[in-house]
Motif scaffolding. Sequence first.
Motif, PDB file in Angstrom:
ATOM      1  N   VAL B  21      26.455  42.029  35.026  1.00 60.68           N
ATOM      2  CA  VAL B  21      26.007  41.356  36.252  1.00 60.68           C
ATOM      3  C   VAL B  21      27.218  40.933  37.089  1.00 60.68           C
ATOM      4  O   VAL B  21      27.247  41.124  38.307  1.00 60.68           O
ATOM      5  CB  VAL B  21      25.115  40.130  35.920  1.00 60.68           C
ATOM      6  CG1 VAL B  21      24.849  39.300  37.169  1.00 60.68           C
ATOM      7  CG2 VAL B  21      23.795  40.584  35.308  1.00 60.68           C
ATOM      8  N   VAL B  22      28.237  40.378  36.425  1.00 57.20           N
ATOM      9  CA  VAL B  22      29.420  39.941  37.170  1.00 57.20           C
ATOM     10  C   VAL B  22      30.179  41.160  37.727  1.00 57.20           C
ATOM     11  O   VAL B  22      30.695  41.126  38.849  1.00 57.20           O
ATOM     12  CB  VAL B  22      30.346  39.075  36.292  1.00 57.20           C
ATOM     13  CG1 VAL B  22      31.591  38.684  37.067  1.00 57.20           C
ATOM     14  CG2 VAL B  22      29.615  37.835  35.815  1.00 57.20           C
ATOM     15  N   TRP B  24      28.798  43.941  38.634  1.00 56.78           N
ATOM     16  CA  TRP B  24      27.965  44.328  39.780  1.00 56.78           C
ATOM     17  C   TRP B  24      28.325  43.486  40.999  1.00 56.78           C
ATOM     18  O   TRP B  24      28.510  43.999  42.097  1.00 56.78           O
ATOM     19  CB  TRP B  24      26.489  44.141  39.406  1.00 56.78           C
ATOM     20  CG  TRP B  24      25.524  44.266  40.538  1.00 56.78           C
ATOM     21  CD1 TRP B  24      24.944  45.419  41.001  1.00 56.78           C
ATOM     22  CD2 TRP B  24      25.003  43.205  41.361  1.00 56.78           C
ATOM     23  NE1 TRP B  24      24.102  45.140  42.044  1.00 56.78           N
ATOM     24  CE2 TRP B  24      24.119  43.780  42.296  1.00 56.78           C
ATOM     25  CE3 TRP B  24      25.198  41.819  41.391  1.00 56.78           C
ATOM     26  CZ2 TRP B  24      23.441  43.033  43.245  1.00 56.78           C
ATOM     27  CZ3 TRP B  24      24.527  41.081  42.350  1.00 56.78           C
ATOM     28  CH2 TRP B  24      23.649  41.678  43.258  1.00 56.78           C
ATOM     29  N   ARG B  25      28.446  42.189  40.784  1.00 59.75           N
ATOM     30  CA  ARG B  25      28.769  41.281  41.886  1.00 59.75           C
ATOM     31  C   ARG B  25      30.099  41.664  42.544  1.00 59.75           C
ATOM     32  O   ARG B  25      30.202  41.742  43.765  1.00 59.75           O
ATOM     33  CB  ARG B  25      28.849  39.852  41.332  1.00 59.75           C
ATOM     34  CG  ARG B  25      29.333  38.822  42.325  1.00 59.75           C
ATOM     35  CD  ARG B  25      30.487  38.011  41.807  1.00 59.75           C
ATOM     36  NE  ARG B  25      31.045  37.196  42.883  1.00 59.75           N
ATOM     37  CZ  ARG B  25      32.174  36.529  42.777  1.00 59.75           C
ATOM     38  NH1 ARG B  25      32.861  36.548  41.665  1.00 59.75           N
ATOM     39  NH2 ARG B  25      32.631  35.833  43.793  1.00 59.75           N
ATOM     40  N   LYS B  28      29.840  45.018  44.422  1.00 64.57           N
ATOM     41  CA  LYS B  28      29.013  44.854  45.615  1.00 64.57           C
ATOM     42  C   LYS B  28      29.835  44.290  46.773  1.00 64.57           C
ATOM     43  O   LYS B  28      29.592  44.590  47.938  1.00 64.57           O
ATOM     44  CB  LYS B  28      27.886  43.874  45.251  1.00 64.57           C
ATOM     45  CG  LYS B  28      26.657  43.985  46.079  1.00 64.57           C
ATOM     46  CD  LYS B  28      25.739  45.061  45.595  1.00 64.57           C
ATOM     47  CE  LYS B  28      24.615  45.265  46.598  1.00 64.57           C
ATOM     48  NZ  LYS B  28      23.826  46.453  46.323  1.00 64.57           N
ATOM     49  N   ARG B  29      30.792  43.439  46.435  1.00 62.76           N
ATOM     50  CA  ARG B  29      31.607  42.793  47.461  1.00 62.76           C
ATOM     51  C   ARG B  29      32.563  43.742  48.164  1.00 62.76           C
ATOM     52  O   ARG B  29      32.954  43.500  49.306  1.00 62.76           O
ATOM     53  CB  ARG B  29      32.448  41.672  46.837  1.00 62.76           C
ATOM     54  CG  ARG B  29      31.667  40.450  46.449  1.00 62.76           C
ATOM     55  CD  ARG B  29      32.420  39.637  45.411  1.00 62.76           C
ATOM     56  NE  ARG B  29      33.777  39.295  45.799  1.00 62.76           N
ATOM     57  CZ  ARG B  29      34.101  38.163  46.401  1.00 62.76           C
ATOM     58  NH1 ARG B  29      33.184  37.280  46.666  1.00 62.76           N
ATOM     59  NH2 ARG B  29      35.347  37.906  46.723  1.00 62.76           N
ATOM     60  N   ARG B  32      31.714  45.087  51.438  1.00 65.00           N
ATOM     61  CA  ARG B  32      31.412  44.013  52.382  1.00 65.00           C
ATOM     62  C   ARG B  32      32.695  43.413  52.961  1.00 65.00           C
ATOM     63  O   ARG B  32      32.659  42.706  53.950  1.00 65.00           O
ATOM     64  CB  ARG B  32      30.608  42.902  51.689  1.00 65.00           C
ATOM     65  CG  ARG B  32      29.364  43.384  50.966  1.00 65.00           C
ATOM     66  CD  ARG B  32      28.123  43.208  51.791  1.00 65.00           C
ATOM     67  NE  ARG B  32      26.989  43.933  51.251  1.00 65.00           N
ATOM     68  CZ  ARG B  32      26.123  43.423  50.369  1.00 65.00           C
ATOM     69  NH1 ARG B  32      26.269  42.199  49.929  1.00 65.00           N
ATOM     70  NH2 ARG B  32      25.117  44.149  49.936  1.00 65.00           N
ATOM     71  N   ILE B  33      33.815  43.656  52.268  1.00 63.97           N
ATOM     72  CA  ILE B  33      35.121  43.218  52.803  1.00 63.97           C
ATOM     73  C   ILE B  33      35.993  44.462  52.894  1.00 63.97           C
ATOM     74  O   ILE B  33      36.974  44.588  52.165  1.00 63.97           O
ATOM     75  CB  ILE B  33      35.825  42.169  51.910  1.00 63.97           C
ATOM     76  CG1 ILE B  33      34.824  41.424  51.027  1.00 63.97           C
ATOM     77  CG2 ILE B  33      36.651  41.192  52.708  1.00 63.97           C
ATOM     78  CD1 ILE B  33      35.484  40.566  49.965  1.00 63.97           C
TER      79      ILE B  33
END
Lengths: 334, 272
Positions: B21-22, B24-25, B28-29, B32-33
Amino acid sequence: MPAITAEGLTKVYGSRGQVVRALDGLDLTVEEGTVLGLLGPNGAGKTTTVRVLATLLRPDSGRATVLGHDVVKDAQRLRQEIGLSGQYAAVDENLTAAENLWMFGRLYQLPSATARQRADELLEQFALTDAKDRVVKTYSGGMRRRLDLASALIGRPRLLFLDEPTTGLDPRSRFGMWEVIRELVRTGATLLLTTQYLEEADALADVIAVVDRGKIIARGTADQLKSQVGGERVEIVVRRPEDLAAAREVLGRQSRGEVTVDEHTRRLTAPAEGGTQQLVEVIRVLAEAGVPLDDVGLRRPTLDDVFLSLTGHAAEDAAATPTTDEPAPAGRTS
Amino acid sequence: MTATAPPPGRTGGSTVSDTLVVTWRNLKRIPRIPELAVFAILQSVMFVLLFAFVFGGAIAVEGGNYREYLMPGIFAQTLAFASATTTIGITDDMQKGLVDRFRSLPMARSAFLTGRTIADVAYNAGILIVLMLSGLAVGWRVRDGVVEFLAGFGIALLFAYAMSWVGVFVGQLVPTVEVGQQVAFTVVFPITFLSNAFVPLESLPGWLQPFAEWNPVSTLTAAMRELFGNPSPPAGSSFAAEQPVLMTVIWCVVFVAIFAPLAVRRYRDTSK
């Protein structure tokens, strides 16, 4: 059994030769299903208390039990039953609201589908459904706080810690948060809320504990605390600043308590055991002395008065930053 | 992974799923940056251009062309700098209070950090591929077989993984993002220059040579040169110079063995 019991918590921070006693023998009890408001100025130890109770910080001494779990020894078990919403909106700015909630749900060990479903419920409840697929970076302060609170609720915690949930919000978002918190309270949640706004504790908490310098210095309902500082007060506002001294003398003669003077607003306040009779007397004497008044009245004591009479200093004065050239009128609504 | 043994008496919190999960986080970022990846690549491309065209003429490399010699050095430098990105990322999470939220959750204690390091490997693999493509454009070539190439790529990612653990440890120690940036660059910059990344080691003063020979950036660069079949002039008679592949693996294992437990211990430490 109380939801929270803390006995003799101490925590000392040392940095660059300065020793700060963040907690200095703090005792606390919170009953299940109630809202406790931890009230105090900046640097009083509110956040440290929350960090200890939420397993983020180990106390130097003393012990605390939350929902029957020792905060140090049973920390991991306790984490499943609590939710924490801090001073900062602790959500990932580069994820969307839906992604944040799903992630925290998964980390509360919910199955993926359950986490998604729970996230949808919370987004609906906190009026974030329309914005749920936007990255949090684009959110307003109020929306971030709501998402932060939703994140704390994703695991259906039995107990919720809210550390200054409205600090830094504009009045409108602040009242919005109050509504959200009231709604939680209606569902019977146990809640520990810290605030430096006196009116906020008054509005949301069942019981208020006043913290100063790492200790609880008073505890009770808002009404109990108010009665502790006596009954009504007479409050006058003189028209001319040069009349402050004369008015102070008159008030001092008429009442036995201490007169507080706010030079900035030309407002004087003093205990008025004599009630209306005393008010009439004050007006008469001041009129004879030729002191024109802008405002005059009787009012019930505010929590500000409580703080002043308990600690001997105003709530704002205890703040860590000594740079207060403007007397901040926070919480001075009556 | 290392140091993920569950504490006695814990309930729930699967290390594997929490770590995923971490991860993935953190993945995912990345899109976005985009600035982060774009500037990491631009910075490296700038170094390629500076060294290939400005200093290239002045640096003679025994048995080959300078650009081919240079590229593995650029790869190593970029991966070393990636640890600064990790440091800053962790410091940012701490400053924004996000680490407190993760620490208050009933999740595996190591997952927050391990997830980050795994995502970093994926991120660095992407950066490395883009850099290799730019390398091909300025004349860099892979001259040995596919197996050697994959070995070279793998050892680069192993190095990135080890550097990432250094980053998550340091990121927890520094108070602000700005300080993190300063610390990371102050340490990483000299390390990448006191190496064979840009110039042959013989050109360094004698007293610096042993340091440069054993420098992990040097051993990684030499390892990649060897595995990609790029010019790799002899660089001394030490073990590090003669066995760069093996030495790089040893370095990475040592770094992970030291920094992963330190980082996880720091994360779990609730005394501050």
